[in-house]
Design a protein around this motif. Structure first.
Motif, PDB file in Angstrom:
ATOM      1  N   ARG A  40      48.590   9.872 127.288  1.00  0.00           N
ATOM      2  CA  ARG A  40      47.896   9.438 126.076  1.00  0.00           C
ATOM      3  C   ARG A  40      48.733   8.415 125.300  1.00  0.00           C
ATOM      4  O   ARG A  40      48.200   7.477 124.706  1.00  0.00           O
ATOM      5  N   LEU A  41      50.052   8.573 125.314  1.00  0.00           N
ATOM      6  CA  LEU A  41      50.943   7.668 124.581  1.00  0.00           C
ATOM      7  C   LEU A  41      51.212   6.362 125.313  1.00  0.00           C
ATOM      8  O   LEU A  41      51.603   5.368 124.690  1.00  0.00           O
ATOM      9  N   ARG A  42      51.023   6.348 126.619  1.00  0.00           N
ATOM     10  CA  ARG A  42      51.369   5.171 127.425  1.00  0.00           C
ATOM     11  C   ARG A  42      50.767   3.870 126.893  1.00  0.00           C
ATOM     12  O   ARG A  42      51.485   2.869 126.796  1.00  0.00           O
ATOM     13  N   PRO A  43      49.486   3.821 126.544  1.00  0.00           N
ATOM     14  CA  PRO A  43      48.939   2.549 126.041  1.00  0.00           C
ATOM     15  C   PRO A  43      49.652   2.039 124.781  1.00  0.00           C
ATOM     16  O   PRO A  43      49.715   0.843 124.542  1.00  0.00           O
ATOM     17  N   ASP A  44      50.196   2.968 123.984  1.00  0.00           N
ATOM     18  CA  ASP A  44      50.880   2.563 122.754  1.00  0.00           C
ATOM     19  C   ASP A  44      52.135   1.741 123.036  1.00  0.00           C
ATOM     20  O   ASP A  44      52.481   0.854 122.263  1.00  0.00           O
ATOM     21  N   TYR A  45      52.823   2.036 124.118  1.00  0.00           N
ATOM     22  CA  TYR A  45      54.049   1.286 124.398  1.00  0.00           C
ATOM     23  C   TYR A  45      53.900   0.297 125.546  1.00  0.00           C
ATOM     24  O   TYR A  45      54.693  -0.636 125.660  1.00  0.00           O
ATOM     25  N   ASN A  48      53.603  -3.136 124.103  1.00  0.00           N
ATOM     26  CA  ASN A  48      54.425  -3.357 122.921  1.00  0.00           C
ATOM     27  C   ASN A  48      55.777  -3.908 123.365  1.00  0.00           C
ATOM     28  O   ASN A  48      56.572  -3.196 123.993  1.00  0.00           O
ATOM     29  N   SER A  51      58.903  -1.899 122.430  1.00  0.00           N
ATOM     30  CA  SER A  51      59.059  -0.681 123.229  1.00  0.00           C
ATOM     31  C   SER A  51      59.606  -0.988 124.608  1.00  0.00           C
ATOM     32  O   SER A  51      60.483  -0.286 125.116  1.00  0.00           O
TER      33      SER A  51
END
Length: 75
Positions: A40-45, A48, A51
């Motif tokens: 779930r967090l992968r798209p956030d970084y 980026n 990151s």
């Protein structure tokens, strides 16, 4: 999670770098043990730049530690 250090000799700097990447991945898995949360967090970084640069710094730190331990650049 397997302990890769005692069983993973790295006779070359390239193999040491590969081990550094593996250690960085293991660090993330140990820090966030829930695979669903990691996904779930992968798209956030993933998109980026800050990151991704941070990941490079972590790998570089692991590689420097491995290189020092193995004495790659001792002449």
């Amino acid at each position: 999670m397997d302990n890769c250090l005692p069983t993973r000799p790295t006779p070359t700097p390239t193999e040491g770098y590969d081990l550094a990447i593996e250690l960085a991945r293991m660090t993330i898995k140990k820090t966030q043990a829930d695979p669903a949360v990691r996904e779930r967090l992968r798209p956030d970084y993933a998109e980026n730049a800050d990151s991704l640069i941070s990941v490079s710094a972590v790998v570089a730190t692991h590689f420097a530690t491995i290189a020092a331990a193995k004495g790659y650049w001792r002449g």
